[in-house]
Design a protein around this motif. Structure first.
Motif, PDB file in Angstrom:
ATOM      1  N   ASP A 310      -9.075  15.655 -14.814  1.00 17.82           N
ATOM      2  CA  ASP A 310      -7.906  14.857 -14.429  1.00 17.82           C
ATOM      3  C   ASP A 310      -7.987  14.362 -12.985  1.00 17.82           C
ATOM      4  OD1 ASP A 310      -6.833  15.234 -16.921  1.00 17.82           O
ATOM      5  OD2 ASP A 310      -5.541  16.910 -16.332  1.00 17.82           O
ATOM      6  N   ASP A 313      -6.527  10.931 -12.183  1.00 13.23           N
ATOM      7  CA  ASP A 313      -5.069  10.909 -12.286  1.00 13.23           C
ATOM      8  C   ASP A 313      -4.439  11.527 -11.039  1.00 13.23           C
ATOM      9  OD1 ASP A 313      -2.605  10.408 -13.536  1.00 13.23           O
ATOM     10  OD2 ASP A 313      -2.513  12.447 -14.330  1.00 13.23           O
ATOM     11  N   TYR A 314      -4.997  12.641 -10.589  1.00 12.54           N
ATOM     12  CA  TYR A 314      -4.473  13.283  -9.372  1.00 12.54           C
ATOM     13  C   TYR A 314      -4.598  12.360  -8.161  1.00 12.54           C
ATOM     14  CZ  TYR A 314      -4.115  17.860 -11.650  1.00 12.54           C
ATOM     15  OH  TYR A 314      -3.756  18.899 -12.469  1.00 12.54           O
ATOM     16  N   SER A 316      -4.611   9.239  -8.101  1.00 15.49           N
ATOM     17  CA  SER A 316      -3.678   8.108  -8.209  1.00 15.49           C
ATOM     18  C   SER A 316      -2.239   8.497  -7.862  1.00 15.49           C
ATOM     19  CB  SER A 316      -3.725   7.521  -9.622  1.00 15.49           C
ATOM     20  OG  SER A 316      -3.147   8.416 -10.554  1.00 15.49           O
ATOM     21  N   MET A 317      -1.958   9.802  -7.791  1.00 19.65           N
ATOM     22  CA  MET A 317      -0.588  10.266  -7.546  1.00 19.65           C
ATOM     23  C   MET A 317      -0.198  10.206  -6.069  1.00 19.65           C
ATOM     24  SD  MET A 317      -0.155  13.651  -9.934  1.00 19.65           S
ATOM     25  CE  MET A 317      -0.667  13.695 -11.654  1.00 19.65           C
ATOM     26  N   ARG A 495       7.504  14.903 -11.588  1.00 20.82           N
ATOM     27  CA  ARG A 495       7.124  14.722 -12.993  1.00 20.82           C
ATOM     28  C   ARG A 495       7.664  15.850 -13.865  1.00 20.82           C
ATOM     29  NH1 ARG A 495       1.109  12.023 -13.640  1.00 20.82           N
ATOM     30  NH2 ARG A 495       1.459  10.256 -12.234  1.00 20.82           N
TER      31      ARG A 495
END
Length: 529
Positions: A310, A313-314, A316-317, A495
């Motif tokens: 991931d 994804d991380y 992009s946070m 989230r």
């Protein structure tokens, strides 16, 4: 004249573009021998003949995922050095494109016709060599005495030891249907057969397809059999799945080997926990402890796999200015993963592990090895109905009291109860109507996925906080590192709150009158037994 693999790739790509102009239905065929061009010409009318070119590709490896995604989707993929060749009935002949010499995942490939055809293959699954053969191609053209082409065919010959397997397909040309029939007739007179399923081709090539691996084996259940017998069948099946993945974990082909290994052992533990009264209390406690100890050895490796999978994804946070700090974190995770992998490999190869797992296999293979519990001889179906109905009522009781003020601990409890309910429904699925049960599991899965994400975000926050404590800031790079992780924790918390808000809505959808009636109909009939 012999040509390079690179020129062959370009020829195949050009040939496939030209084939778009053809009409009618290609004839897919295979043969247990090489195509004899001389014999083909003998069977043709006097004014026709076969022209052909031969290309020696050389030693090729047949590739597929461990769970045979390509074969099950009617595809055959081969690699020769830096070139891939894909055969499938949906394509007009062989599709080709360059590739790295060493690669594993579809995402490692550049864009091209093969990558496009493999879009449905799991990006988490490695393409592994399953068989090796020597590949030769022949391009046939049926021409008349005026050198006009009436039909074409691409033929692929695979030679291994003294065995030759030929497969291919014809390409009818627009307006030349008679020529196509002549070519098909000549091929069939030489003994080629219509290829109905690509499995026939795999078998001819010598690939064992009789015992394919599946992470979710279908266990045949007898509704009247004792629950002890059913329990033994289920656990034996799940242990077998785990053991099939041991070699792949040690080779580190992809992360799905460890994932499937852990899921199958988790199912064993769930059976032992949920099927109360099947075995004596002492045996049940001992067995649960044994499987828990085995799984504990892989916990950290799986956590690290999930973080690294991931990673994008991380990153992009958090704002772009903070990704540098996270990059340092993932560098640490990568180093730690190598250490944890070596630990797991050592564990799986240890005498202690082998002795333990072999003893467990023996115990569940021998009907008399374990002490029966008070419900051991109860028929399976009424036992299943009673357990599922009881668990369903528990899920509903907890969920109906959840609102915005409910403590996180109770939400986690609901998640665990939903997981147990789903496991029970999946364990006993063969005993109930497939369509109705599938719809119920689908509704439950939506709620469970929501609760799972809620839990994941919670666990990830705690894990990152612990990681931050172990890497306290001492210099500027570490301060940036801490700020990046702090920002990530904040996003994960937001989230988690979002998932929390969706729990009540998803449970309301699951708790519909239709769903309640379906559970009542399927599982409450014999609940008193």
């Amino acid at each position: 004249m012999k040509k390079s693999s690179n020129s062959l790739v370009m020829e195949i790509q050009q040939s496939n573009q030209n084939n778009c102009l053809y009409m009618a239905t290609p004839f897919h065929f295979f043969s247990r021998a090489a195509i004899d061009i001389t014999r083909l010409n003998i069977t043709l009318p006097p004014r026709f003949s076969i022209q052909f070119t031969v290309r020696e590709i050389g030693k090729t490896s047949l590739l597929d995922t461990f769970d045979e995604e390509l074969r099950l989707s009617s595809k055959l993929l081969m690699q020769h050095q830096k070139h891939l060749f894909l055969f499938s009935q949906e394509n007009s002949g062989l599709v080709a494109q360059p590739c790295p010499l060493f690669w594993r995942f579809v995402t490692d490939l550049d864009d091209g016709p093969i990558k496009k055809s493999l879009a449905g293959v799991s990006p988490l699954r490695a393409l592994l060599p399953r068989h090796s053969t020597s590949l030769k191609t022949k391009q046939l053209a049926l021409v008349d005495d005026e050198e006009k082409t009436h039909a074409r065919a691409n033929v692929y010959e695979c030679e291994n030891d003294e065995t030759v397997v030929t497969f291919g397909q014809t390409h009818p040309l627009k307006g030349y249907n008679r020529g196509h029939r002549l070519l098909v007739n000549a091929l069939t007179q030489q003994g080629v057969q219509y290829q109905g399923e690509i499995d026939e081709l795999y078998e001819l090539l010598g690939v064992d397809i009789q015992n394919p691996y599946t992470a979710k084996p279908t266990v045949t259940l007898d509704p009247e059999a004792s629950i002890q017998e059913t329990t033994r069948s289920l656990i034996n099946s799940y242990i077998q799945v785990a053991r099939h993945n041991e070699a792949g974990i040690q080779a580190d082909y992809d992360t799905e080997f460890l994932h499937d290994y852990r899921v199958s052992l988790r199912k064993v533990r769930s059976v032992l926990s949920l099927f109360k009264g099947v075995y004596g209390e002492d045996d049940t406690i001992r067995l649960k402890e044994s499987f828990s100890e085995i799984m504990k050895q892989t916990n950290r490796l799986r956590d690290l796999d999930v973080y690294l999978l991931d990673k994008a994804d991380y990153l992009s946070m958090v704002p772009g200015s903070m990704t540098g700090g996270l990059a340092l974190m993932f560098t640490e995770f990568t180093k730690e993963r190598q250490q944890q992998l070596q630990h797991v490999i050592s564990t799986l190869q240890s005498e202690s592990y082998l002795r333990t797992i072999n003893k467990l296999v023996e115990q569940f293979s021998d009907p008399g090895a374990l002490v029966p519990g008070e419900h051991a001889h109860e028929p399976t179906r009424p036992f299943a109905r009673r357990l599922i109905w009881k668990r369903y009522k528990k899920v509903c009781k907890i969920a109906r009291h959840i609102d915005e003020t409910t403590p996180y601990e109770e939400v986690h409890t609901l998640r665990i109860q939903c997981k147990k309910l789903r496991y029970l429904m999946e364990f006993f699925a063969p005993l109930f109507p497939k369509g109705t049960l599938k719809a119920l599991i689908k509704d439950l899965k939506r709620l469970q996925d929501n609760l799972g994400r809620f839990n994941d975000f919670s666990v990830q926050q705690l894990s990152l906080q612990e990681f931050l404590r172990e890497h306290s800031p001492k210099r500027q790079s570490n301060i940036d590192f801490a700020q990046s992780i702090g920002a990530l924790i904040t996003v994960l918390h937001q989230r988690q709150l979002t998932e929390r808000e969706q729990v009540m809505a998803n449970f309301s959808a699951f708790d519909s009158p239709k769903t309640r009636a379906a559970f009542q109909s399927l599982f409450h009939q014999e609940s008193s037994l």
